[in-house]
Design a protein around this motif. Structure first.
Motif, mmCIF file in Angstrom:
data_model
loop_
_atom_site.group_PDB
_atom_site.id
_atom_site.type_symbol
_atom_site.label_atom_id
_atom_site.label_comp_id
_atom_site.label_asym_id
_atom_site.label_seq_id
_atom_site.Cartn_x
_atom_site.Cartn_y
_atom_site.Cartn_z
ATOM 1 N N UNK A 173 11.199 26.649 -19.255
ATOM 2 C CA UNK A 173 10.228 26.283 -20.285
ATOM 3 C C UNK A 173 10.639 26.889 -21.606
ATOM 4 N N UNK A 174 10.367 26.137 -22.665
ATOM 5 C CA UNK A 174 10.521 26.652 -24.018
ATOM 6 C C UNK A 174 9.330 26.159 -24.825
ATOM 7 N N UNK A 175 9.354 26.354 -26.119
ATOM 8 C CA UNK A 175 8.216 25.974 -26.950
ATOM 9 C C UNK A 175 7.986 24.469 -26.968
ATOM 10 N N UNK A 176 9.031 23.696 -26.709
ATOM 11 C CA UNK A 176 8.928 22.234 -26.792
ATOM 12 C C UNK A 176 8.640 21.557 -25.450
ATOM 13 N N UNK A 177 9.386 21.957 -24.404
ATOM 14 C CA UNK A 177 9.332 21.245 -23.136
ATOM 15 C C UNK A 177 9.349 22.202 -21.951
ATOM 16 N N UNK A 178 8.989 21.644 -20.807
ATOM 17 C CA UNK A 178 9.085 22.366 -19.549
ATOM 18 C C UNK A 178 9.820 21.467 -18.556
ATOM 19 N N UNK A 179 10.700 22.073 -17.774
ATOM 20 C CA UNK A 179 11.398 21.350 -16.706
ATOM 21 C C UNK A 179 10.765 21.743 -15.388
ATOM 22 N N UNK A 180 10.442 20.729 -14.573
ATOM 23 C CA UNK A 180 9.694 20.924 -13.341
ATOM 24 C C UNK A 180 10.412 20.221 -12.203
ATOM 25 N N UNK A 181 10.356 20.814 -11.017
ATOM 26 C CA UNK A 181 10.866 20.162 -9.810
ATOM 27 C C UNK A 181 9.729 20.083 -8.799
ATOM 28 N N UNK A 182 9.721 19.008 -8.024
ATOM 29 C CA UNK A 182 8.721 18.842 -6.970
ATOM 30 C C UNK A 182 9.332 18.034 -5.836
ATOM 31 N N UNK A 183 8.871 18.308 -4.626
ATOM 32 C CA UNK A 183 9.260 17.497 -3.473
ATOM 33 C C UNK A 183 8.281 16.333 -3.366
ATOM 34 N N UNK A 184 8.758 15.200 -2.840
ATOM 35 C CA UNK A 184 7.852 14.067 -2.660
ATOM 36 C C UNK A 184 8.174 13.310 -1.381
ATOM 37 N N UNK A 185 7.142 12.669 -0.882
ATOM 38 C CA UNK A 185 7.265 11.635 0.141
ATOM 39 C C UNK A 185 6.390 10.493 -0.345
ATOM 40 N N UNK A 186 6.964 9.324 -0.431
ATOM 41 C CA UNK A 186 6.189 8.137 -0.777
ATOM 42 C C UNK A 186 6.252 7.189 0.401
ATOM 43 N N UNK A 187 5.093 6.933 0.975
ATOM 44 C CA UNK A 187 4.990 5.987 2.084
ATOM 45 C C UNK A 187 4.645 4.618 1.514
ATOM 46 N N UNK A 188 5.324 3.602 2.039
ATOM 47 C CA UNK A 188 5.069 2.217 1.624
ATOM 48 C C UNK A 188 4.751 1.419 2.878
ATOM 49 N N UNK A 189 3.590 0.757 2.861
ATOM 50 C CA UNK A 189 3.173 -0.074 3.987
ATOM 51 C C UNK A 189 2.995 -1.507 3.499
ATOM 52 N N UNK A 190 3.640 -2.428 4.213
ATOM 53 C CA UNK A 190 3.511 -3.835 3.835
ATOM 54 C C UNK A 190 3.960 -4.707 4.998
ATOM 55 N N UNK A 191 3.168 -5.713 5.318
ATOM 56 C CA UNK A 191 3.485 -6.687 6.368
ATOM 57 C C UNK A 191 3.856 -6.008 7.684
ATOM 58 N N UNK A 214 0.884 -1.158 0.000
ATOM 59 C CA UNK A 214 0.000 0.000 0.000
ATOM 60 C C UNK A 214 0.925 1.211 0.000
ATOM 61 N N UNK A 215 0.628 2.165 -0.851
ATOM 62 C CA UNK A 215 1.478 3.353 -0.945
ATOM 63 C C UNK A 215 0.633 4.614 -0.865
ATOM 64 N N UNK A 216 1.308 5.678 -0.503
ATOM 65 C CA UNK A 216 0.704 7.015 -0.539
ATOM 66 C C UNK A 216 1.783 7.962 -1.024
ATOM 67 N N UNK A 217 1.566 8.510 -2.212
ATOM 68 C CA UNK A 217 2.499 9.457 -2.817
ATOM 69 C C UNK A 217 2.012 10.877 -2.539
#
Length: 158
Positions: free
Chosen positions: A95-113, A82-85
């Motif tokens: 950003x330009x006409x073709x692409x955008x570069x993005x940064x984000x912080x994350x925490x991914x919780x993983x629950x098992x057994x 079970x996860x929670x992102x």
């Protein structure tokens, strides 16, 4: 591309991962889309060509990873964790006409057994609009952990 559009994509991605809709998650990537998780001791500029990464998936390997994770024979993830992102601090870096570069912080919780693991870090994305939809060209997850404990591996998608 607006930050709201980018956030909607990242939040949708998190939901797909948490509900194990991995084939749908794959559709968020471009045909040449890649997914990387460098080891924690590498500089952010490291390349998978000459450094050891936990995960360095080109489009073929990424599809194979999803197929493998969805099978009952994927012992590391059967039964599935079970996860929670959680995604935050989303910023458009460039950003330009073709692409955008993005940064984000994350925490991914993983629950098992009865075990709970937290994977903390930042993700850098390269996004491209294709047929009106934002798609992931590259996803690179930088873990802030000193080591992968207690399991020593990343068996889920971050």
């Amino acid at each position: 591309m607006t930050r709201t559009e980018v956030e909607d994509l990242l939040f949708h991605e998190a939901e797909l991962l948490d509900t194990w809709q991995l084939h749908e998650w794959l559709t968020l990537f471009t045909e040449d889309g890649c997914y990387y998780v460098p080891s924690t001791d590498l500089p952010r500029t490291a390349s998978a060509d000459d450094s050891l990464f936990y995960i360095a998936d080109d489009p073929v390997r990424l599809r194979e990873r999803v197929v493998r994770l969805m099978k009952k024979t994927a012992h590391a993830e059967y039964p599935r964790s079970r996860t929670r992102h959680l995604v935050g601090n989303v910023r458009i870096l460039d950003a330009n006409a073709e692409e955008v570069r993005v940064a984000a912080a994350f925490i991914t919780y993983r629950m098992k057994f009865g075990s709970n693991d937290a994977f903390v870090g930042s993700t850098h994305y390269r996004l491209r609009r294709i047929e009106g939809q934002l798609r992931i060209v590259e996803k690179r997850c930088f873990l802030d952990l000193e080591a992968l404990r207690p399991h020593g591996r990343v068996s889920i998608l971050l």
